[in-house]
Write a protein that holds these residues in place. Structure first.
Motif, PDB file in Angstrom:
ATOM      1  N   TYR A   1      10.915  31.572  53.579  1.00 49.48           N
ATOM      2  CA  TYR A   1       9.641  31.711  52.872  1.00 49.48           C
ATOM      3  C   TYR A   1       8.864  32.839  53.550  1.00 49.48           C
ATOM      4  O   TYR A   1       8.695  32.834  54.772  1.00 49.48           O
ATOM      5  N   SER A   2       8.435  33.813  52.773  1.00 47.66           N
ATOM      6  CA  SER A   2       7.898  35.050  53.333  1.00 47.66           C
ATOM      7  C   SER A   2       6.642  35.475  52.597  1.00 47.66           C
ATOM      8  O   SER A   2       6.469  35.205  51.402  1.00 47.66           O
ATOM      9  N   ASN A   3       5.756  36.193  53.334  1.00 45.09           N
ATOM     10  CA  ASN A   3       4.600  36.800  52.665  1.00 45.09           C
ATOM     11  C   ASN A   3       4.998  38.047  51.885  1.00 45.09           C
ATOM     12  O   ASN A   3       4.179  38.626  51.166  1.00 45.09           O
TER      13      ASN A   3
ATOM     14  N   VAL B   1      14.699  34.569  65.178  1.00 50.06           N
ATOM     15  CA  VAL B   1      13.298  34.891  65.434  1.00 50.06           C
ATOM     16  C   VAL B   1      12.712  35.371  64.110  1.00 50.06           C
ATOM     17  O   VAL B   1      13.433  35.895  63.255  1.00 50.06           O
ATOM     18  N   ILE B   2      11.400  35.200  63.941  1.00 52.15           N
ATOM     19  CA  ILE B   2      10.779  35.443  62.637  1.00 52.15           C
ATOM     20  C   ILE B   2       9.437  36.127  62.815  1.00 52.15           C
ATOM     21  O   ILE B   2       8.828  36.053  63.891  1.00 52.15           O
ATOM     22  N   GLU B   3       8.974  36.810  61.765  1.00 50.55           N
ATOM     23  CA  GLU B   3       7.644  37.422  61.751  1.00 50.55           C
ATOM     24  C   GLU B   3       7.147  37.444  60.308  1.00 50.55           C
ATOM     25  O   GLU B   3       7.884  37.825  59.397  1.00 50.55           O
ATOM     26  N   GLY B   4       5.880  37.036  60.074  1.00 50.73           N
ATOM     27  CA  GLY B   4       5.307  37.080  58.745  1.00 50.73           C
ATOM     28  C   GLY B   4       6.046  36.217  57.741  1.00 50.73           C
ATOM     29  O   GLY B   4       5.987  36.471  56.535  1.00 50.73           O
ATOM     30  N   ALA B   5       6.733  35.201  58.228  1.00 49.68           N
ATOM     31  CA  ALA B   5       7.557  34.350  57.374  1.00 49.68           C
ATOM     32  C   ALA B   5       7.866  33.066  58.145  1.00 49.68           C
ATOM     33  O   ALA B   5       7.491  32.916  59.311  1.00 49.68           O
ATOM     34  N   TYR B   6       8.559  32.143  57.472  1.00 51.15           N
ATOM     35  CA  TYR B   6       9.118  31.002  58.194  1.00 51.15           C
ATOM     36  C   TYR B   6      10.409  30.591  57.512  1.00 51.15           C
ATOM     37  O   TYR B   6      10.655  30.918  56.337  1.00 51.15           O
ATOM     38  N   VAL B   7      11.280  29.935  58.270  1.00 53.92           N
ATOM     39  CA  VAL B   7      12.530  29.431  57.714  1.00 53.92           C
ATOM     40  C   VAL B   7      12.631  27.937  57.997  1.00 53.92           C
ATOM     41  O   VAL B   7      12.226  27.462  59.067  1.00 53.92           O
ATOM     42  N   VAL B   8      13.141  27.213  57.016  1.00 45.67           N
ATOM     43  CA  VAL B   8      13.474  25.801  57.184  1.00 45.67           C
ATOM     44  C   VAL B   8      14.994  25.711  57.264  1.00 45.67           C
ATOM     45  O   VAL B   8      15.701  26.053  56.302  1.00 45.67           O
ATOM     46  N   ILE B   9      15.477  25.310  58.421  1.00 41.22           N
ATOM     47  CA  ILE B   9      16.919  25.213  58.650  1.00 41.22           C
ATOM     48  C   ILE B   9      17.393  23.862  58.127  1.00 41.22           C
ATOM     49  O   ILE B   9      16.825  22.816  58.475  1.00 41.22           O
ATOM     50  N   THR B  10      18.409  23.891  57.291  1.00 42.53           N
ATOM     51  CA  THR B  10      18.884  22.651  56.679  1.00 42.53           C
ATOM     52  C   THR B  10      20.188  22.157  57.276  1.00 42.53           C
ATOM     53  O   THR B  10      20.512  20.972  57.172  1.00 42.53           O
TER      54      THR B  10
ATOM     55  N   LEU C   1      11.434  19.830  40.161  1.00 46.20           N
ATOM     56  CA  LEU C   1      11.851  20.652  41.294  1.00 46.20           C
ATOM     57  C   LEU C   1      12.934  19.914  42.074  1.00 46.20           C
ATOM     58  O   LEU C   1      13.066  18.690  41.974  1.00 46.20           O
ATOM     59  N   THR C   2      13.670  20.658  42.891  1.00 46.10           N
ATOM     60  CA  THR C   2      14.613  20.064  43.836  1.00 46.10           C
ATOM     61  C   THR C   2      14.032  20.228  45.235  1.00 46.10           C
ATOM     62  O   THR C   2      13.699  21.352  45.644  1.00 46.10           O
ATOM     63  N   ILE C   3      13.901  19.120  45.950  1.00 51.94           N
ATOM     64  CA  ILE C   3      13.295  19.132  47.280  1.00 51.94           C
ATOM     65  C   ILE C   3      14.373  18.881  48.325  1.00 51.94           C
ATOM     66  O   ILE C   3      15.166  17.936  48.202  1.00 51.94           O
ATOM     67  N   VAL C   4      14.417  19.748  49.347  1.00 51.95           N
ATOM     68  CA  VAL C   4      15.411  19.650  50.419  1.00 51.95           C
ATOM     69  C   VAL C   4      14.686  19.405  51.729  1.00 51.95           C
ATOM     70  O   VAL C   4      13.734  20.138  52.058  1.00 51.95           O
ATOM     71  N   GLU C   5      15.111  18.409  52.481  1.00 48.52           N
ATOM     72  CA  GLU C   5      14.502  18.137  53.790  1.00 48.52           C
ATOM     73  C   GLU C   5      15.313  18.846  54.873  1.00 48.52           C
ATOM     74  O   GLU C   5      16.528  18.691  54.967  1.00 48.52           O
ATOM     75  N   GLY C   6      14.618  19.657  55.682  1.00 43.73           N
ATOM     76  CA  GLY C   6      15.284  20.418  56.720  1.00 43.73           C
ATOM     77  C   GLY C   6      15.409  19.659  58.019  1.00 43.73           C
ATOM     78  O   GLY C   6      14.827  18.579  58.207  1.00 43.73           O
ATOM     79  N   THR C   7      16.176  20.246  58.945  1.00 47.60           N
ATOM     80  CA  THR C   7      16.369  19.653  60.270  1.00 47.60           C
ATOM     81  C   THR C   7      15.487  20.319  61.332  1.00 47.60           C
ATOM     82  O   THR C   7      15.279  19.764  62.404  1.00 47.60           O
ATOM     83  N   SER C   8      14.976  21.523  61.038  1.00 48.96           N
ATOM     84  CA  SER C   8      14.065  22.212  61.951  1.00 48.96           C
ATOM     85  C   SER C   8      13.398  23.348  61.190  1.00 48.96           C
ATOM     86  O   SER C   8      13.797  23.692  60.072  1.00 48.96           O
ATOM     87  N   GLN C   9      12.383  23.920  61.806  1.00 49.55           N
ATOM     88  CA  GLN C   9      11.638  25.019  61.177  1.00 49.55           C
ATOM     89  C   GLN C   9      11.270  26.047  62.232  1.00 49.55           C
ATOM     90  O   GLN C   9      10.934  25.703  63.361  1.00 49.55           O
ATOM     91  N   VAL C  10      11.310  27.322  61.868  1.00 48.19           N
ATOM     92  CA  VAL C  10      10.883  28.415  62.747  1.00 48.19           C
ATOM     93  C   VAL C  10       9.801  29.202  62.017  1.00 48.19           C
ATOM     94  O   VAL C  10      10.041  29.728  60.930  1.00 48.19           O
ATOM     95  N   GLY C  11       8.608  29.279  62.612  1.00 47.93           N
ATOM     96  CA  GLY C  11       7.507  30.006  61.997  1.00 47.93           C
ATOM     97  C   GLY C  11       6.502  29.081  61.344  1.00 47.93           C
ATOM     98  O   GLY C  11       6.795  27.916  61.040  1.00 47.93           O
ATOM     99  N   ALA C  12       5.311  29.621  61.106  1.00 51.03           N
ATOM    100  CA  ALA C  12       4.212  28.851  60.534  1.00 51.03           C
ATOM    101  C   ALA C  12       4.186  28.984  59.020  1.00 51.03           C
ATOM    102  O   ALA C  12       4.467  30.049  58.465  1.00 51.03           O
ATOM    103  N   ILE C  13       3.816  27.907  58.337  1.00 51.69           N
ATOM    104  CA  ILE C  13       3.797  27.880  56.879  1.00 51.69           C
ATOM    105  C   ILE C  13       2.820  28.889  56.305  1.00 51.69           C
ATOM    106  O   ILE C  13       3.010  29.400  55.199  1.00 51.69           O
ATOM    107  N   ASP C  14       1.763  29.222  57.045  1.00 55.17           N
ATOM    108  CA  ASP C  14       0.784  30.196  56.534  1.00 55.17           C
ATOM    109  C   ASP C  14       1.194  31.639  56.814  1.00 55.17           C
ATOM    110  O   ASP C  14       0.401  32.568  56.629  1.00 55.17           O
TER     111      ASP C  14
END
Length: 575
Positions: free
Chosen positions: A460-462, A565-574, A419-432
């Motif tokens: 990343y979204s449900n 803003v997010i709902e039912g998902a989360y974003v990792v800002i890179t 896999l390729t793994i990217v480390e983000g600078t911030s995140q919006v929303g919960a992983i679950d």
């Protein structure tokens, strides 16, 4: 001079007694008089006391917030609320108000009702919702369902009688017209049976009367709380009171069907667990459905797990909705008992091979497209169900190997997956994916006149709804909004509606199912002429590329900020 002073005193006393007489009735209206401010304060306090007094079976409640929401329809979702109304068990709360939607073309721009636990503070510890019910026969559940499965929201229990009054085959244009200026009464009946019953009746200025109902389980002993929420709407609150509950007995209903999901397709010989992560969902005669406790499920046919081959499992459930025993409903499923797994091989790579993370929480692995072949102890091979595998993603940036494992009856076998793994600078929303609408936001980014702001992220979204993807807010530094636009060709706000142009190349039949793992690049451009453009460049995990563009949103070019803003998902800002 003495005579004149005496006349003044008599006039003042007469005014006071007249005011006392007016507020002595059982209505909660205020009576304004031309008198010194301390006298008006005394009259107001009497009106407040009268409004909340108990008059036998009816307890009137003083309404502090009589106008809920902004009269220019600028109230965003989860921004303006009515008072909190506490409903003890065995009481019914009655609310009356005038609903305004300003002629909106959105069904949800009307009243919304939240029913929560007794923690009457949306930002308080322990606050949790039983459900949110919209006036357009829609809604969703909240955190109380995590405490007790009996508190789960069931959309099947929402009913309405909304007519097609103009005969054009569309009930919703008639609904919106009826709701604008409608007199609405809502009864929230907290029955001692452990249920809440909601009946909402709206009488439109066009003479049409419409009704919506809903009921579900709530605590039978603890207080519940209700409040109204604006969404580009506002309400004129008129009346609130409590009366005894009208529901003392709830009719029991029997199950009519049972469905089983999540059971294993393959089980290693020697493993007696033929249920695995199985879930049984029962549908009752009233149309409601619920996941039932595995302890209440019986197996009328139990498979022989000591021999190889296909096995059949028969499942039965025999409890009514209230837990009484009655006639059983049944279903069955099959599984394969196999030899022990000795090795694994990745035979087809998954669609998603890039994962972004922020902090110490590992993203959930998406096995879509992944094919893992097992070799068994007898030398035979077979494809394993991805649900039987475990995945571990390393939180180290760069090209890494994830671990794929199968835990069998005799041991654990593993292989690796690049896999390729990217480390983000911030995140919006919960992983679950539990983040609710308008609760978590990115930083604000200033966009200078004539400049652009580019925000790159992984989504990343449900994948339940199209709008479980990043939304962009355009606003001033003081948070006054110009507009909000979603990734799925939808937006609103004073600077957007009827002004901006939206274009895209989506296939909406598969839009939601491709959200998870998408790389999203959002470009916000301040054109310098009091307009702004927003462009979404989206690359699915499959490599497919699409765009969403909004042009000509009206803004003040000297004061433009954007946020996500997010709902039912989360974003990792890179970046």
């Amino acid at each position: 001079m003495k005579i004149r002073n005496k006349l003044i005193r008599r006039a003042l006393y007469a005014t006071v007694f007249a005011a006392f007489g007016l507020v002595g009735c059982e209505q909660s209206d205020r009576y304004l008089i031309d008198a010194p401010s301390d006298l008006q304060d005394r009259i107001d306090s009497i009106a407040d006391a009268n409004a909340s007094k108990d008059t036998g079976d009816t307890t009137y409640i003083n309404i502090s917030t009589s106008l809920v929401g902004q009269e220019d329809y600028s109230s965003g979702w989860w921004a303006d609320f009515s008072d909190y109304f506490t409903i003890p068990t065995n009481k019914l709360l009655h609310l009356e108000f005038i609903n305004h939607n300003g002629g909106s073309e959105n069904n949800w721009n009307n009243w919304n009702l939240a029913v929560t636990n007794e923690v009457a503070d949306r930002d308080g510890d322990g606050y949790a919702e039983y459900f949110v019910l919209r006036s357009d026969a829609y809604g969703w559940g909240g955190g109380m369902a995590d405490i007790d499965e009996r508190y789960a929201f069931d959309l099947n229990m929402v009913s309405h009688d909304y007519p097609d009054t103009d005969g054009d085959g569309d009930i919703w244009n008639d609904f919106r017209a009826t709701m604008d200026g409608a007199t609405v009464s809502i009864d929230i009946d907290h029955s001692a049976t452990g249920n809440v019953f909601v009946t909402a009746t709206a009488v439109g200025t066009n003479g049409t009367t419409i009704t919506e109902t809903y009921h579900q389980g709530v605590s039978a002993s603890d207080d519940i709380t209700a409040f109204l929420i604006c969404d580009a709407s506002y309400f004129e609150m008129n009346t609130a009171y409590l009366i005894p509950s009208k529901v003392t007995v709830v009719e029991d209903v029997s199950p009519i069907s049972i469905e089983v999901t999540g059971t294993p397709k393959f089980v290693e010989i020697g493993n007696e667990d033929f249920w695995g992560d199985g879930v049984a969902t029962v549908t009752f005669a009233d149309g409601s459905s619920a996941e039932v406790d595995t302890a209440d499920v019986s197996f009328s046919v139990i498979p022989d797990m000591t021999t190889l081959g296909e096995k059949t499992v028969a499942v039965a459930y025999s409890k009514t909705k209230q837990g009484n025993y009655g006639p059983a409903v049944t279903t069955s499923y099959t599984l394969e008992v196999t030899n022990a797994v000795t090795s694994l091989e990745i035979t087809t790579m998954p669609e998603m091979t890039i994962y972004a993370f922020y902090g110490t929480e590992s993203p959930a692995f998406d096995p879509a497209g992944l094919v893992v072949t097992a070799t068994y102890s007898d030398g035979s091979t077979g494809i394993l169900e991805n649900s039987t595998l475990e995945f571990e993603i390393p939180l180290v940036a760069g090209d890494q190997n994830a671990t794929v494992s199968y835990v069998g009856a005799t041991g654990t076998v593993s292989t690796t997956l690049p896999l390729t793994i990217v480390e983000g600078t911030s995140q919006v929303g919960a992983i679950d994916f539990s983040t609710a609408w308008w609760t978590e936001f990115s930083d604000d980014y200033a966009v200078a006149s004539g400049e652009s702001k580019v925000i790159t992220m992984y989504c990343y979204s449900n994948e339940v709804n199209n709008w479980h993807s990043p939304c962009t807010i355009l606003r001033k530094a003081d948070n006054a909004e110009y507009g909000v636009v979603r990734m799925d060709n939808f937006g609103w706000g004073a600077g957007y509606e009827g002004i901006a142009t939206a274009t895209n190349d989506w296939n909406f039949d598969v839009f939601a199912s491709n959200l998870n793992g998408s790389k999203v690049v959002i470009t916000v451009t301040n054109n310098g002429d009091n307009t702004a453009d927003i462009n979404y460049d989206v690359t699915y995990a499959t490599g497919e590329v699409h765009f969403q563009k909004y042009e000509g949103i009206e803004v003040d070019s000297s004061d433009l900020n954007c946020a996500l803003v997010i709902e039912g998902a989360y974003v990792v800002i890179t970046e």
